[in-house]
Write a protein that holds these residues in place. Structure first.
Motif, short mmCIF file in Angstrom:
data_model
loop_
_atom_site.label_atom_id
_atom_site.label_comp_id
_atom_site.label_asym_id
_atom_site.label_seq_id
_atom_site.Cartn_x
_atom_site.Cartn_y
_atom_site.Cartn_z
N UNK A 1 0.81 -1.22 0.00
CA UNK A 1 0.00 0.00 0.00
C UNK A 1 0.84 1.28 0.00
N UNK A 2 2.08 1.19 0.46
CA UNK A 2 2.97 2.35 0.54
C UNK A 2 4.39 1.92 0.19
N UNK A 3 5.21 2.88 -0.18
CA UNK A 3 6.63 2.62 -0.37
C UNK A 3 7.32 2.39 0.97
N UNK A 4 8.47 1.74 0.92
CA UNK A 4 9.28 1.63 2.12
C UNK A 4 9.70 0.22 2.45
N UNK A 5 10.21 0.08 3.67
CA UNK A 5 10.75 -1.18 4.16
C UNK A 5 9.63 -2.07 4.70
N UNK A 6 9.73 -3.36 4.37
CA UNK A 6 8.77 -4.34 4.85
C UNK A 6 9.50 -5.56 5.42
N UNK B 1 0.87 8.96 -3.29
CA UNK B 1 0.90 8.37 -1.96
C UNK B 1 -0.42 7.70 -1.61
N UNK B 2 -0.33 6.66 -0.80
CA UNK B 2 -1.52 6.01 -0.26
C UNK B 2 -1.89 6.70 1.05
#
Length: 259
Positions: free
Chosen positions: A83-88, A247-248
């Motif tokens: 749902x969003x960019x970044x670290x998972x 962006x979400x």
């Protein structure tokens, strides 16, 4: 047995989480009438994939839980959209199911299992089987996640939880943002005379900032420096007006821009 999986890109903003335990002969043969500690038949177990987004401060937000019931002719695969960019952080868990407990639960002692967590497919519940009383109580997924799957009791008993985790990083939305900025600049450029450009210095500045951010993040993630990559993403994107259309609404770093 070990929890073994791979993460494959799927579409623009998605991934597929694929269990590799069968490829590595981690499961007991389906035709074998035997049981083992922390080893299961494929048909007597299930997979849980827990996907959490992680901020640069180490705060976790659950974004998805994907449960895969094991059909002998099927594939252990879960498809997830970020749902969003970044670290998972992706946690891949193997648990026995109620069939395993019904067939073999009475044969174990506390010297073999310190705790027997399992998934009851009939009730759609996570449960804990008490080896002494032979009774089951309902538990939550958080209870299972908090258990150290490698812990042992005083008698050497282990847990029934098989799990492993890995980090991945999503840059889907910032890449889409870069594409949209470049497309907008080109559309303005092509519609004007060369000495009367339609785009502004701000357009070029935003394009350059986004391009630099993408390259820095790619460099850091290749080095395994995911927290620093996340910090860069938050400082440049989530705390500014850049890429606001991509962006979400879900998620955010707590900086007041993407909550």
């Amino acid at each position: 047995m070990d929890s073994i999986f791979k993460v494959c890109k799927r579409g623009e903003c998605g991934i597929s989480i694929i269990g590799l335990e069968r490829d590595n002969n981690e499961y007991i043969n389906e035709d074998a009438e035997l049981y083992s500690i922390r080893s299961y038949k494929y048909s007597e177990s299930i997979t849980i994939n827990v996907i959490n987004s992680v901020t640069s401060d180490g705060d976790y937000t659950n974004q998805s839980v994907e449960l895969v019931t094991h059909v002998v002719t099927g594939i252990d695969r879960a498809d997830v959209d970020f749902p969003i960019d970044g670290m998972y952080e992706i946690t891949h868990i193997i648990l026995p199911n109620q069939t395993y407990i019904e067939k073999w639960g009475n044969k174990f002692t506390s010297a073999q299992y310190s705790s027997m967590y399992y998934y009851d497919e009939t009730d759609d519940k996570y449960k804990l089987f008490n080896i002494e009383t032979k009774e089951s109580t309902e538990v939550t997924l958080n209870d299972i996640l908090e258990v150290n799957d490698l812990s042992v009791n005083n008698e050497g008993g282990q847990t029934s939880i098989i799990k492993s985790s890995r980090i991945t990083f999503c840059t889907c939305y910032i890449n889409r943002c870069f594409y949209n900025i470049c497309k907008d600049i080109l559309s303005k450029f092509c519609g004007k005379c060369i000495n009367k450009l339609g785009y502004t210095k701000e357009d070029v500045y935003n394009r350059d900032i986004i391009w630099m951010t993408i390259n820095i993040i790619n460099y850091l993630t290749e080095l395994g420096q995911f927290y620093e990559a996340q910090r860069i993403l938050e400082s440049v994107i989530q705390c500014s007006n850049l890429c606001k259309n991509e962006r979400s609404e879900k998620g955010g770093s707590g900086c007041g821009c993407n909550n």
